[in-house]
Scaffold this active site. Structure first.
Site, short mmCIF file in Angstrom:
data_model
loop_
_atom_site.label_atom_id
_atom_site.label_comp_id
_atom_site.label_asym_id
_atom_site.label_seq_id
_atom_site.Cartn_x
_atom_site.Cartn_y
_atom_site.Cartn_z
N THR A 131 0.82 -1.20 0.00
CA THR A 131 0.00 0.00 0.00
C THR A 131 0.86 1.26 0.00
O THR A 131 2.00 1.24 0.48
CB THR A 131 -0.89 0.00 1.26
OG1 THR A 131 -1.42 1.30 1.47
CG2 THR A 131 -0.11 -0.36 2.51
N ASP A 132 0.29 2.37 -0.46
CA ASP A 132 1.02 3.65 -0.39
C ASP A 132 1.11 4.17 1.05
O ASP A 132 1.86 5.09 1.33
CB ASP A 132 0.37 4.70 -1.31
CG ASP A 132 -1.07 5.04 -0.94
OD1 ASP A 132 -1.65 4.40 -0.04
OD2 ASP A 132 -1.62 5.98 -1.56
N GLU A 133 0.31 3.56 1.97
CA GLU A 133 0.28 4.08 3.34
C GLU A 133 1.61 3.89 4.06
O GLU A 133 1.87 4.54 5.07
CB GLU A 133 -0.88 3.46 4.12
CG GLU A 133 -2.21 3.72 3.42
CD GLU A 133 -3.47 3.37 4.21
OE1 GLU A 133 -3.41 3.36 5.44
OE2 GLU A 133 -4.51 3.14 3.57
N TYR A 156 -1.72 -0.57 11.01
CA TYR A 156 -1.87 -1.22 9.69
C TYR A 156 -0.67 -0.91 8.81
O TYR A 156 0.00 -1.81 8.29
CB TYR A 156 -3.17 -0.77 9.01
CG TYR A 156 -3.21 -1.08 7.53
CD1 TYR A 156 -3.20 -2.40 7.06
CD2 TYR A 156 -3.25 -0.05 6.57
CE1 TYR A 156 -3.23 -2.68 5.69
CE2 TYR A 156 -3.28 -0.34 5.21
CZ TYR A 156 -3.25 -1.65 4.77
OH TYR A 156 -3.27 -1.94 3.42
N LYS A 160 2.35 -3.32 7.29
CA LYS A 160 2.62 -3.49 5.84
C LYS A 160 4.06 -3.07 5.53
O LYS A 160 4.74 -3.72 4.73
CB LYS A 160 1.63 -2.68 5.01
CG LYS A 160 0.19 -3.18 5.03
CD LYS A 160 0.00 -4.57 4.43
CE LYS A 160 0.18 -4.62 2.93
NZ LYS A 160 -0.19 -5.97 2.39
P1 NAD Z 1 -9.56 -7.40 2.24
O1 NAD Z 1 -9.55 -7.15 3.71
O2 NAD Z 1 -10.78 -7.15 1.46
O3 NAD Z 1 -9.16 -8.94 1.97
C1 NAD Z 1 -8.15 -9.60 2.66
C2 NAD Z 1 -8.30 -11.09 2.41
O4 NAD Z 1 -7.24 -11.76 3.10
C3 NAD Z 1 -9.62 -11.67 2.92
O5 NAD Z 1 -10.18 -12.53 1.95
C4 NAD Z 1 -9.21 -12.46 4.16
O6 NAD Z 1 -10.05 -13.59 4.41
C5 NAD Z 1 -7.79 -12.88 3.80
N1 NAD Z 1 -6.97 -13.11 5.00
C6 NAD Z 1 -6.86 -12.31 6.09
N2 NAD Z 1 -6.04 -12.88 7.00
C7 NAD Z 1 -5.63 -14.06 6.45
C8 NAD Z 1 -4.78 -15.10 6.92
N3 NAD Z 1 -4.19 -15.05 8.13
N4 NAD Z 1 -4.56 -16.16 6.11
C9 NAD Z 1 -5.16 -16.24 4.88
N5 NAD Z 1 -5.99 -15.29 4.42
C10 NAD Z 1 -6.22 -14.22 5.20
O7 NAD Z 1 -8.32 -6.59 1.68
P2 NAD Z 1 -8.11 -5.84 0.28
O8 NAD Z 1 -8.61 -4.46 0.42
O9 NAD Z 1 -8.58 -6.71 -0.80
O10 NAD Z 1 -6.52 -5.75 0.26
C11 NAD Z 1 -5.74 -6.80 -0.32
C12 NAD Z 1 -4.28 -6.43 -0.24
O11 NAD Z 1 -4.05 -5.22 -0.95
C13 NAD Z 1 -3.77 -6.20 1.17
O12 NAD Z 1 -2.47 -6.73 1.27
C14 NAD Z 1 -3.77 -4.69 1.32
O13 NAD Z 1 -2.78 -4.29 2.24
C15 NAD Z 1 -3.43 -4.27 -0.09
N6 NAD Z 1 -3.93 -2.93 -0.51
C16 NAD Z 1 -5.24 -2.60 -0.31
C17 NAD Z 1 -5.70 -1.35 -0.76
C18 NAD Z 1 -7.16 -0.95 -0.61
O14 NAD Z 1 -7.51 0.20 -0.92
N7 NAD Z 1 -8.05 -1.83 -0.20
C19 NAD Z 1 -4.81 -0.46 -1.36
C20 NAD Z 1 -3.47 -0.84 -1.53
C21 NAD Z 1 -3.05 -2.09 -1.10
P1 TYD Z 2 -10.66 4.14 4.50
O1 TYD Z 2 -11.62 3.73 3.43
O2 TYD Z 2 -10.74 3.47 5.83
O3 TYD Z 2 -9.20 3.99 3.87
P2 TYD Z 2 -7.75 4.46 4.47
O4 TYD Z 2 -7.91 4.95 5.84
O5 TYD Z 2 -6.98 3.19 4.41
O6 TYD Z 2 -7.26 5.51 3.53
O7 TYD Z 2 -10.82 5.69 4.75
C1 TYD Z 2 -10.67 6.63 3.69
C2 TYD Z 2 -10.78 8.02 4.27
O8 TYD Z 2 -12.11 8.22 4.77
C3 TYD Z 2 -9.86 8.24 5.46
O9 TYD Z 2 -9.37 9.60 5.42
C4 TYD Z 2 -10.76 8.07 6.66
C5 TYD Z 2 -12.11 8.54 6.16
N1 TYD Z 2 -13.28 7.85 6.78
C6 TYD Z 2 -14.31 8.60 7.35
O10 TYD Z 2 -14.28 9.85 7.36
N2 TYD Z 2 -15.36 7.94 7.92
C7 TYD Z 2 -15.44 6.58 7.95
O11 TYD Z 2 -16.43 6.02 8.52
C8 TYD Z 2 -14.39 5.81 7.34
C9 TYD Z 2 -14.42 4.32 7.35
C10 TYD Z 2 -13.32 6.50 6.76
#
Ligand code: NAD
Ligand code: TYD
Length: 348
Positions: A131-133, A156, A160
């Site tokens: 992630t970019d975070e 988180y 990562k």
């Molecule tokens: P998500 O929470 O929707 O899905 C995570 C999946 O991992 C789920 O299916 C869960 O069952 C599985 N999982 C969790 N713990 C596990 C374990 N111990 N063993 C096996 N499986 C397990 O997450 P997402 O949003 O799809 O993110 C996927 C990846 O992409 C992550 O690594 C996250 O850090 C990265 N990412 C997410 C975003 C975003 O905006 N959602 C952005 C950049 C990177």
């Molecule tokens: P989120 O979707 O949790 O992603 P991330 O924190 O990983 O960027 O949140 C996106 C933005 O929205 C973040 O600045 C937090 C804000 N946010 C709210 O204001 N209210 C909410 O209930 C949630 C879940 C997020």
């Protein structure tokens, strides 16, 4: 045939990646390993589950012996590692789960890959999705590049960042063939409604308050999930070993402005008066350690590997809102049970 292990394939981004690989590469066996936590859902993959180049295994990446067996049983050649605990708010409440899955789980996979491949790294790849975070928080100017120093603030992002360091350490120390990508915030279908966009779409539909943290002035850089999956495809096939690629669509939005777009889109589709749901906006206590701004520079990915996002944001948001409105049964299913408890603890 190449045997590819995709972890976390039942989650939001993982399900899009699994679908893309299963549909586009009949010459690959795709093994989806997922623990099916609250965020994992096999409903996300109903359309491809019967295809012959797809296998699902329920299991935990924290269980090293189990992972070792998976590598041996399926002769895994490559890994695309997405399994993670992924929600910042949950990491603030329970950081242990994040260290366990994101750090130790990743280390287990690295160690299993190294031992199973036993120094024969030809045609092998460990692709880590991040992630970019990890880069921390920006002020009003500047973008994260691949050279921005890591400066994570939430449990988180700290977990990562740590996993990214382990992946690079395995490249430097053992020569394990790795590649890493760091993507900005994703949105689209099948996202669990704890993250901003699906949570707010669901609340607008149900006339529930929209909990905006702080003043709603934090900025995120949003990418359509299918474009992230396309980028993963490109990096998997063309990325240079040992490299990092940033993924993003140069699409920054202040939270409150994005929320107004969501309101407008949902109200229009539901035939409500324009802006009718703005009354649902409810400013609540800010998130602890809330990063102000994320913005990603994905020039390297464009110039070196030719990837670009395919969609304009307005089009992506409209598609996304329609998907959630057309898939009530999916939303009802994932928001029953434990979700209600989580929601009460978080917001009530
Ligand atoms: P998500 O929470 O929707 O899905 C995570 C999946 O991992 C789920 O299916 C869960 O069952 C599985 N999982 C969790 N713990 C596990 C374990 N111990 N063993 C096996 N499986 C397990 O997450 P997402 O949003 O799809 O993110 C996927 C990846 O992409 C992550 O690594 C996250 O850090 C990265 N990412 C997410 C975003 C975003 O905006 N959602 C952005 C950049 C990177
Ligand atoms: P989120 O979707 O949790 O992603 P991330 O924190 O990983 O960027 O949140 C996106 C933005 O929205 C973040 O600045 C937090 C804000 N946010 C709210 O204001 N209210 C909410 O209930 C949630 C879940 C997020």
């Amino acid at each position: 045939m190449r045997n590819i292990l995709i972890t976390g394939g039942a989650g939001f981004i993982g399900s899009h990646v699994v679908r893309l690989f299963v549909n586009n590469y009949s010459e690959y066996n795709i093994v989806n390993l997922d623990a099916l936590t609250y965020a994992g859902n096999l409903e996300n993959l109903k359309d491809i589950e019967a295809l012959s180049n797809y296998t699902f295994i329920k299991g935990d990446i924290c269980d090293y012996n189990f992972i070792k067996e998976v590598f041996a049983k399926y002769s895994i050649d490559a890994v695309i590692h997405l399994a993670a605990e992924s929600h910042v708010d949950r990491s603030i409440k329970n950081p242990f789960a994040f260290a366990q899955t994101n750090i130790m789980g990743t280390l287990n996979l690295l160690e299993a890959a190294k031992n199973s491949w036993n120094n024969d790294f030809e045609n092998k790849l460990f692709y880590h999705i991040s992630t970019d975070e990890v880069y921390g928080s920006l002020g009003d100017k500047g973008l994260f590049t691949e050279n921005t120093p890591y400066d994570p603030h939430s449990p988180y992002s700290a977990s990562k960042a740590s996993s990214d360091h382990f992946v690079r350490a395995f490249y430097d120390t053992y020569g394990l063939p790795i590649v890493i990508s760091n993507c900005s915030n994703n949105y689209g279908s099948y996202q669990f409604p704890e993250k901003l966009i699906p949570l707010f779409i669901n609340n607008i539909c149900n006339n529930k308050p929209l909990p905006v943290y702080g003043k709603g002035e934090n900025i995120r850089d949003w990418l359509f999930v299918n474009d992230h999956a396309r980028a993963i495809d490109v990096i998997f096939h063309k990325g240079k070993l040992g490299e990092t690629y940033n993924i993003g669509g140069f699409n920054e939005w202040k939270n409150i402005d994005l929320i107004k777009v969501l309101i407008k889109t949902v109200d229009k589709i539901l035939g409500r008066e324009e802006g009718a749901s703005e009354k649902l906006i409810s400013y609540v206590k800010d998130r602890a350690g809330h990063d102000y701004r994320y913005a990603i520079d994905s020039t390297k990915l464009k110039e070196e590997l030719g990837w670009e996002p395919s969609l304009q944001f307005e089009e992506g948001i409209e598609k996304t809102v329609k998907w959630y409105l057309d898939n009530n049964a999916w939303v009802d299913n994932v928001t029953s049970g434990d979700y209600q408890k989580y929601y009460k603890e978080m917001y009530e």
